[in-house]
Every structure is written in structure tokens, then in C-alpha cells.
Design an enzyme around this catalytic site. Structure first.
Site, PDB file in Angstrom:
ATOM      1  N   ASP A   8      37.413  30.826  32.047  1.00 38.70           N
ATOM      2  CA  ASP A   8      38.028  32.060  32.646  1.00 38.70           C
ATOM      3  C   ASP A   8      38.924  33.199  32.118  1.00 38.70           C
ATOM      4  O   ASP A   8      39.306  33.172  30.590  1.00 38.70           O
ATOM      5  CB  ASP A   8      38.773  31.713  33.360  1.00 38.70           C
ATOM      6  N   ASP A  10      41.577  35.812  33.614  1.00 37.33           N
ATOM      7  CA  ASP A  10      42.786  36.573  33.598  1.00 37.33           C
ATOM      8  C   ASP A  10      43.797  34.927  33.393  1.00 37.33           C
ATOM      9  O   ASP A  10      43.158  34.117  34.825  1.00 37.33           O
ATOM     10  CB  ASP A  10      43.357  36.959  34.892  1.00 37.33           C
TER      11      ASP A  10
HETATM   12  O1  M1P Z   1      39.717  37.424  36.848  1.00 39.04           O
HETATM   13  C1  M1P Z   1      41.067  36.971  38.179  1.00 39.04           C
HETATM   14  C2  M1P Z   1      40.832  37.850  39.255  1.00 39.04           C
HETATM   15  O2  M1P Z   1      41.954  39.147  38.197  1.00 39.04           O
HETATM   16  C3  M1P Z   1      42.301  39.560  39.087  1.00 39.04           C
HETATM   17  O3  M1P Z   1      43.382  39.096  40.111  1.00 39.04           O
HETATM   18  P1  M1P Z   1      44.655  39.400  40.654  1.00 39.04           P
HETATM   19  O4  M1P Z   1      44.193  41.601  40.611  1.00 39.04           O
HETATM   20  O5  M1P Z   1      44.379  39.005  42.612  1.00 39.04           O
HETATM   21  O6  M1P Z   1      45.092  39.436  39.684  1.00 39.04           O
HETATM   22  C4  M1P Z   1      41.001  39.962  40.718  1.00 39.04           C
HETATM   23  O7  M1P Z   1      40.338  41.034  39.475  1.00 39.04           O
HETATM   24  C5  M1P Z   1      40.263  39.172  41.105  1.00 39.04           C
HETATM   25  O8  M1P Z   1      39.463  39.443  42.115  1.00 39.04           O
HETATM   26  C6  M1P Z   1      39.841  38.221  39.913  1.00 39.04           C
HETATM   27  O9  M1P Z   1      39.541  36.952  40.436  1.00 39.04           O
END
Ligand code: M1P
Length: 251
Positions: A8, A10
Site C-alpha cells: 500500500d 499512504d
Molecule cells: O492511498 C490511500 C488513500 O489516499 C487518499 O486518502 P486520504 O486523502 O483520505 O488520506 C485518497 O487518494 C484515497 O482515495 C486513497 O485510498
């Protein structure tokens, strides 16, 4: 070559919406010589390139799966070839409009916006709904929030269950629509067709799920790493990129 590794982005490779650290990038470059590596993220490709950088993506990952695996890029390019473009090639994409009428989509977006309008958050910014073709990204604070506002919302969400409550409401409201709602990162909910969660990436991964190891931070009910972690032979619940570094050193 041992098992394939699936990451993953983020909260796992990077802090949410931040660029990758040199240390994590170094470990990925080291491990890629002995493992097939894939990235499966909720985000679109523009964000992946912004956070990881084009060179690292092409040197490390075999494929990049965006929007939870519904948009796939071949990033396994011959970087020594002359006179060819080093742009990753999009090899698969699905679209909600092939499965829902425009009237249904309009209705879904109207319900989301009405919910956002009534919901209480300390800050309301802009871009509450981001249309991504295979996915609708919905944020109750708005995607235009600053980093401080994002952190503030994330804390409030943990305390109040703001997104969980929204998901419970939408699941009732859209019963029978065949939709799936998942918390992607800190401030939003990814909305797509049931089955288009991260396990959809296996449609375009050669290895069987039990031969794969998954690394993700969002392995919780309603989290977008939940289903794929359950399907893979092994998974790690990553607390943050520093924790990931410790795990990667064992590979
Ligand atoms: O990659 C994880 C998530 O990153 C973003 O989430 P958020 O802005 O809520 O932190 C979004 O791009 C989301 O779609 C994605 O799943």
C-alpha cells in the site's frame, strides 16, 4: 525469486500524501532484485508519481494498481532500451458509467453532497467529491484541506467515528446498488462497485494470492486494506513508514 510483495502507499510507504523517504526508497531498491513487487493504492497515478517519483516506480515495481486495482499500469519497462518512452502504460481500466446510469450516478453524488452539507466538521474546504471513473472519492472535510486541517480531521474522525457513521448511513441509503465504501487514507471514503476493492488487483497479478505478502496500514473493518490482507498468504499491519523500514530489513 521468493514470494511477490504487495505494498500500500499512504501510511505504509509514505506518510499520508507525503513523499517517500530516502531510507524506504533505498530498501525498496534493494529488495526488488530478489522479489517481484507491486503497488496497490487507493490513489490515482498522478498522486503515486508525486509521492514516489517516476524513477523509483519504474525501477522497483512490476505493476502499479491505482484506484484499488481498477486502473493498472505496466511499470516493468526496459530502461536500457533506446528511443522508447519510459511512460508507464495503462493496461486496464474499468468505469462506473459502464455499470450505473447517469441518473444513478447523479443521485449518488447528490446524496453525498447533502450528507456533507449537514455533517459537522471544524473545517469545510473544497472538493468534497472527486470523480475517478472507477471510483468516487468522498471527503467530509474536502480534499482542498491543508495538512494541519487534515491532521485535525483525522484526530476528530478517530474520536467521533465520523467516516464510520457516514459509511453506515450510505450502506443503508444505497442498499441494492452494489456499492462498496472503504476508508482510504485519513480524510476520505473510496466508493466503488462491490468487488472492486484491492483484491480486484489479483485479476492482473500472475502470482496466486497465497504466494503474496501484503504490507498495509489500513487493515481494519471498512479500511481499504482489509480484504486484500485477508486474501494474501501473509500480511503485515504497518504502523507507519518507520515501522515498515524495520520489517523490510528482514527481507
Ligand atoms: O492511498 C490511500 C488513500 O489516499 C487518499 O486518502 P486520504 O486523502 O483520505 O488520506 C485518497 O487518494 C484515497 O482515495 C486513497 O485510498
Amino acid at each position: 525469486m521468493s514470494k511477490a510483495l504487495i505494498f500500500d502507499m499512504d501510511g505504509t510507504l509514505t506518510q499520508p500524501r507525503k513523499t517517500i523517504s530516502d531510507e524506504v526508497a533505498h530498501q525498496l531498491r534493494r529488495i526488488t532484485s530478489t522479489h517481484k513487487m507491486y503497488l496497490v493504492t487507493g490513489s490515482e497515478y498522478a498522486k503515486v508519481e508525486q509521492q514516489l517519483g517516476a524513477d523509483l516506480i519504474l525501477r522497483v515495481f512490476d505493476k502499479v494498481f491505482c484506484c484499488n486495482g481498477t486502473v493498472v499500469y505496466n511499470t516493468n519497462l526496459d530502461l536500457d532500451a533506446e528511443g522508447v518512452s519510459f511512460e508507464p502504460e495503462m493496461i486496464h481500466q474499468v468505469d462506473l458509467t459502464d455499470h450505473y446510469s447517469q441518473a444513478d450516478i447523479n443521485h449518488i453524488i447528490s446524496v453525498l453532497l447533502k450528507y456533507a452539507a449537514k455533517n459537522h466538521t471544524r473545517y469545510k474546504t473544497g472538493t468534497f467529491v472527486e470523480w475517478r471513473r472507477s471510483q468516487i472519492n468522498f471527503s467530509l472535510i474536502g480534499r482542498d484541506c491543508t495538512t494541519d486541517q487534515r491532521e485535525d480531521y483525522a484526530k476528530w474522525d478517530k474520536k467521533s467515528g465520523d467516516r464510520d457513521k457516514a459509511i453506515e448511513f450510505f450502506e443503508r441509503e444505497f442498499k441494492g446498488y452494489g456499492l462498496c465504501f472503504r476508508k482510504g487514507g485519513q480524510i476520505s471514503i473510496d466508493i466503488t462497485r462491490a468487488g472492486w476493492d484491492k483484491t480486484y488487483a489479483f485479476e492482473n497479478i500472475a502470482e496466486k494470492p497465497d504466494k503474496c505478502v501484503f504490507f498495509g496500514d489500513n487493515i481494519i473493518p471498512y479500511g481499504n486494506d482489509w480484504e486484500i490482507a485477508a486474501k494474501c498468504g501473509k500480511h503485515y499491519v504497518v504502523r507507519n513508514p518507520l515501522h515498515l523500514l524495520e520489517i523490510l530489513k528482514t527481507y
